[in-house]
Design an enzyme around this catalytic site. Structure first.
Site, PDB file in Angstrom:
ATOM      1  CG  HIS A  72      -9.647   3.454 -14.707  1.00 13.90           C
ATOM      2  ND1 HIS A  72     -10.500   3.601 -13.842  1.00 13.90           N
ATOM      3  CD2 HIS A  72     -10.051   3.119 -15.142  1.00 13.90           C
ATOM      4  CE1 HIS A  72     -11.045   2.049 -13.432  1.00 13.90           C
ATOM      5  NE2 HIS A  72     -10.931   1.901 -15.328  1.00 13.90           N
ATOM      6  CE1 TYR A 201     -10.224   4.194  -3.121  1.00 17.78           C
ATOM      7  CE2 TYR A 201     -10.304   4.908  -4.637  1.00 17.78           C
ATOM      8  CZ  TYR A 201      -9.794   4.017  -3.638  1.00 17.78           C
ATOM      9  OH  TYR A 201      -8.307   3.918  -4.849  1.00 17.78           O
ATOM     10  N   PRO A 293      -4.719  -0.260   1.770  1.00 12.41           N
ATOM     11  CG  PRO A 293      -6.094  -1.485   2.242  1.00 12.41           C
ATOM     12  CD  PRO A 293      -4.964  -1.109   2.950  1.00 12.41           C
ATOM     13  CE  LYS A 297      -0.889   6.914  -4.391  1.00 10.30           C
ATOM     14  NZ  LYS A 297      -1.072   6.540  -5.344  1.00 10.30           N
ATOM     15  CE1 TYR A 385      -7.350   6.372  -5.758  1.00 13.11           C
ATOM     16  CE2 TYR A 385      -6.216   7.261  -8.270  1.00 13.11           C
ATOM     17  CZ  TYR A 385      -7.077   5.954  -6.840  1.00 13.11           C
ATOM     18  OH  TYR A 385      -7.366   4.309  -7.314  1.00 13.11           O
TER      19      TYR A 385
HETATM   20  P1  FAD Z   1       4.591  -9.441  -1.392  1.00 15.31           P
HETATM   21  O1  FAD Z   1       4.053  -8.787  -2.449  1.00 15.31           O
HETATM   22  O2  FAD Z   1       4.532 -10.068  -0.385  1.00 15.31           O
HETATM   23  O3  FAD Z   1       5.964 -10.637  -1.864  1.00 15.31           O
HETATM   24  C1  FAD Z   1       7.383 -11.242  -0.734  1.00 15.31           C
HETATM   25  C2  FAD Z   1       7.827 -12.251  -1.858  1.00 15.31           C
HETATM   26  O4  FAD Z   1       8.469 -12.936  -0.426  1.00 15.31           O
HETATM   27  C3  FAD Z   1       6.320 -13.655  -1.951  1.00 15.31           C
HETATM   28  O5  FAD Z   1       6.066 -14.251  -2.834  1.00 15.31           O
HETATM   29  C4  FAD Z   1       6.374 -14.333  -0.256  1.00 15.31           C
HETATM   30  O6  FAD Z   1       6.628 -15.686  -0.531  1.00 15.31           O
HETATM   31  C5  FAD Z   1       8.529 -14.531  -0.283  1.00 15.31           C
HETATM   32  N1  FAD Z   1       8.678 -14.635   0.914  1.00 15.31           N
HETATM   33  C6  FAD Z   1       8.374 -14.102   2.162  1.00 15.31           C
HETATM   34  N2  FAD Z   1       9.051 -15.068   3.295  1.00 15.31           N
HETATM   35  C7  FAD Z   1      10.417 -15.583   2.340  1.00 15.31           C
HETATM   36  C8  FAD Z   1      11.661 -15.955   3.005  1.00 15.31           C
HETATM   37  N3  FAD Z   1      11.353 -16.140   4.478  1.00 15.31           N
HETATM   38  N4  FAD Z   1      12.157 -16.764   1.790  1.00 15.31           N
HETATM   39  C9  FAD Z   1      11.598 -16.227   0.510  1.00 15.31           C
HETATM   40  N5  FAD Z   1      10.872 -16.026   0.414  1.00 15.31           N
HETATM   41  C10 FAD Z   1      10.126 -15.207   1.400  1.00 15.31           C
HETATM   42  N6  FAD Z   1      -1.937  -2.341  -2.267  1.00 15.31           N
HETATM   43  C11 FAD Z   1      -3.218  -2.231  -3.188  1.00 15.31           C
HETATM   44  O7  FAD Z   1      -2.363  -1.048  -3.683  1.00 15.31           O
HETATM   45  N7  FAD Z   1      -4.290  -2.578  -3.246  1.00 15.31           N
HETATM   46  C12 FAD Z   1      -4.939  -3.714  -2.868  1.00 15.31           C
HETATM   47  O8  FAD Z   1      -5.923  -3.730  -2.672  1.00 15.31           O
HETATM   48  C13 FAD Z   1      -4.099  -4.397  -1.867  1.00 15.31           C
HETATM   49  N8  FAD Z   1      -4.132  -5.476  -1.116  1.00 15.31           N
HETATM   50  C14 FAD Z   1      -3.761  -6.723  -0.703  1.00 15.31           C
HETATM   51  C15 FAD Z   1      -4.465  -7.936   0.144  1.00 15.31           C
HETATM   52  C16 FAD Z   1      -3.154  -8.356   0.890  1.00 15.31           C
HETATM   53  C17 FAD Z   1      -3.714  -9.294   1.846  1.00 15.31           C
HETATM   54  C18 FAD Z   1      -2.203  -8.109   1.126  1.00 15.31           C
HETATM   55  C19 FAD Z   1      -1.289  -8.999   2.154  1.00 15.31           C
HETATM   56  C20 FAD Z   1      -1.341  -7.064   0.379  1.00 15.31           C
HETATM   57  C21 FAD Z   1      -2.258  -6.110  -0.535  1.00 15.31           C
HETATM   58  N9  FAD Z   1      -1.753  -5.016  -0.936  1.00 15.31           N
HETATM   59  C22 FAD Z   1      -2.612  -4.461  -1.529  1.00 15.31           C
HETATM   60  C23 FAD Z   1       0.283  -4.714  -1.300  1.00 15.31           C
HETATM   61  C24 FAD Z   1       0.108  -4.957  -2.075  1.00 15.31           C
HETATM   62  O9  FAD Z   1       0.050  -6.368  -2.953  1.00 15.31           O
HETATM   63  C25 FAD Z   1       1.376  -4.959  -1.815  1.00 15.31           C
HETATM   64  O10 FAD Z   1       1.956  -3.585  -1.052  1.00 15.31           O
HETATM   65  C26 FAD Z   1       2.842  -5.351  -3.009  1.00 15.31           C
HETATM   66  O11 FAD Z   1       3.019  -7.281  -3.251  1.00 15.31           O
HETATM   67  C27 FAD Z   1       3.949  -5.459  -2.213  1.00 15.31           C
HETATM   68  O12 FAD Z   1       5.085  -6.018  -2.963  1.00 15.31           O
HETATM   69  P2  FAD Z   1       5.991  -7.362  -2.727  1.00 15.31           P
HETATM   70  O13 FAD Z   1       6.889  -7.556  -3.019  1.00 15.31           O
HETATM   71  O14 FAD Z   1       7.340  -6.150  -1.531  1.00 15.31           O
HETATM   72  O15 FAD Z   1       6.016  -7.921  -1.410  1.00 15.31           O
HETATM   73  C1  DHB Z   2      -7.925  -1.834  -5.130  1.00 21.34           C
HETATM   74  C2  DHB Z   2      -7.103  -1.653  -3.754  1.00 21.34           C
HETATM   75  C3  DHB Z   2      -7.010  -0.781  -4.176  1.00 21.34           C
HETATM   76  O1  DHB Z   2      -6.687  -0.370  -2.338  1.00 21.34           O
HETATM   77  C4  DHB Z   2      -7.685   0.442  -3.839  1.00 21.34           C
HETATM   78  O2  DHB Z   2      -7.325   1.804  -3.579  1.00 21.34           O
HETATM   79  C5  DHB Z   2      -7.766   0.666  -5.910  1.00 21.34           C
HETATM   80  C6  DHB Z   2      -8.172  -0.088  -6.020  1.00 21.34           C
HETATM   81  C7  DHB Z   2      -8.222  -2.874  -5.777  1.00 21.34           C
HETATM   82  O3  DHB Z   2      -7.659  -4.454  -5.365  1.00 21.34           O
HETATM   83  O4  DHB Z   2      -8.313  -3.444  -7.483  1.00 21.34           O
END
Ligand code: FAD
Ligand code: DHB
Length: 390
Positions: A72, A201, A293, A297, A385
């Site tokens: 994009h 947005y 979100p 980021k 962005y």
């Molecule tokens: P996570 O993806 O949370 O992975 C952590 C892992 O550790 C998980 O698999 C969990 O099961 C595991 N874990 C937890 N505790 C333990 C333990 N005690 N022992 C072993 N394993 C464990 N970001 C965006 O940019 N856009 C979005 O639209 C967006 N939507 C989101 C919606 C939700 C509901 C959430 C929660 C987050 C969202 N995010 C979004 C943020 C993005 O998904 C996260 O920043 C990203 O997943 C971070 O990755 P991570 O690997 O640090 O953590």
């Molecule tokens: C999506 C989520 C976001 O937080 C964003 O800023 C843009 C896209 C998505 O889930 O596609």
């Protein structure tokens, strides 16, 4: 069991770190509390910065991303019922973002890890970290009811906001900063073509909305909702009607509706824990910081932490130098705070804050007008962005 780096959590941070270290010949074991299917079932982020794409390429996991990811070059802001395009590429000397779901990134990394015969223990419960302030850390866990120990040189805590790693740090060693927003995002995923080729947005007086996508046939939409809202209160029909009401006439007319594949509510929060290193324990990703979100980021910030941490560990094992390890926390946090600022700003600009009243809404509209009429203002949005450099 013994390994070089024990990684807690098989989210994007843990899997990407594991793959970058694997490519560099460093052995890892990942301990994940959930099953692989559960991890793949979570619908989360969708927009990847160029730096994240490059990192996934360095890990050798970008084949499907190159084929199926949607580049994009622009993003749209809608306010006062009118849509305005921000030309990301023109404002950043050609940079773009790529739409490719977190689920797909995770699947590609899991498959590469399985192909490399690197060990992941799924459904590892009762993970407990010990000795990270000494030379030989140990991770205790249970698998299928049997207690096991994993000895290692380092522990990488990549276990998300509710993970055990941050909680293992002695009280007083950690400083935290937090802001909780008085609203959430209600998200809906559906197999319908996107209302627009690029993201929109929306600042609407009744609340924020976002049109995003996962592919040319799968759409992802969000609506600002009350923090204590229940998903059960939102039929698909109610969601589509409310979304259509918040869009500009062209997008509203182009909106194709269909049954929801998934619907969920995410709270909005800004959070940072400092520092990111305690002896031989490192924190990376959501375990150490959360952004609201808006601006997409979260996943990209997990990737930039992993970039700094993987470089530091590769330097340690390759050259015997601790310089990268010593610098990890400060280097990663410098970028974290800039993304925290941007996400807070995008959130403040686009959502309805009841406590700010009509004055607050007019200030938002003035800032949006300024953004779409000044290249200097738009360039600042665009450069953040598409992602600040690592
Ligand atoms: P996570 O993806 O949370 O992975 C952590 C892992 O550790 C998980 O698999 C969990 O099961 C595991 N874990 C937890 N505790 C333990 C333990 N005690 N022992 C072993 N394993 C464990 N970001 C965006 O940019 N856009 C979005 O639209 C967006 N939507 C989101 C919606 C939700 C509901 C959430 C929660 C987050 C969202 N995010 C979004 C943020 C993005 O998904 C996260 O920043 C990203 O997943 C971070 O990755 P991570 O690997 O640090 O953590
Ligand atoms: C999506 C989520 C976001 O937080 C964003 O800023 C843009 C896209 C998505 O889930 O596609």
């Amino acid at each position: 069991m013994r390994t070089q780096v024990a990684i807690i959590g098989a989210g994007p941070a843990g899997l990407l770190l594991g793959q970058l270290l694997q490519v560099a010949g460093i052995e890892t074991v990942i301990l994940e509390r959930r099953s692989a299917d559960y991890v793949l079932g979570r619908i989360r982020a969708g927009v990847l910065e160029q730096g994240t794409v490059d990192l996934i390429a360095r890990a050798g996991c970008d084949a499907r991303l190159r084929q199926e990811g949607l580049p994009h070059a622009g993003v749209n802001l809608c306010f006062d019922g009118k849509r305005h395009r921000i030309d990301l590429a023109a404002l950043t000397a050609g940079k773009e973002v790529v739409v490719y779901g977190q689920t797909e990134v995770t699947r590609d990394l899991m498959e590469a890890r399985a192909a490399a015969d690197a060990r992941t223990v799924y459904e590892a419960t009762g993970v407990h970290l010990e000795g990270f302030e000494r030379a030989r850390p140990v991770v205790h866990f249970r698998k299928g009811g049997i207690a096991q120990t994993l000895e290692c040189d380092f522990i990488a805590g990549c276990d998300g906001f509710y993970g055990v790693s941050r909680q293992s740090v002695p009280e007083g060693a950690l400083e935290t900063f937090e802001r909780v927003y008085p609203f959430g995002w209600l998200g809906l995923l559906a197999d319908v073509p996107p209302a627009n080729e690029e993201l929109i947005y929306v600042n609407h007086e009744d609340g924020f909305a976002l049109c995003s996508m996962r592919s040319p046939t799968r759409s992802r939409y969000y609506l600002q909702c009350d923090a204590d809202e229940k998903v059960e209160n939102w039929s698909d029909q109610r969601f589509w009607d409310e979304l259509r009401r918040r869009l500009d006439p062209e997008a509203a007319a182009a909106l194709v509706t269909g049954p929801a594949l998934e619907k969920s509510i995410a709270p909005l929060r800004s959070f940072v824990a400092e520092p990111l290193r305690f002896g031989r324990l490192f924190l990376a990703g959501d375990v150490a910081h959360i952004v609201p979100p808006t601006g997409a980021k979260g996943l990209n910030l997990a990737a930039s932490d992993v970039h700094y941490l993987s470089e530091a560990l590769i330097e340690y094992y390759g050259e015997g130098s601790s310089a990268g390890i010593d610098a990890y926390s400060a280097r990663a946090l410098a970028r974290v705070w800039k993304a925290e600022r941007f996400s807070w700003w995008m959130t403040s600009l686009l959502h309805r804050f009841p406590e700010n009243g009509r004055f607050g809404h007019r200030i938002q509209l003035a800032e949006l007008e300024y953004l779409v009429s000044s290249d200097a203002a738009a360039a600042s949005l665009a450069e953040n962005y598409v992602g600040l450099p690592f």
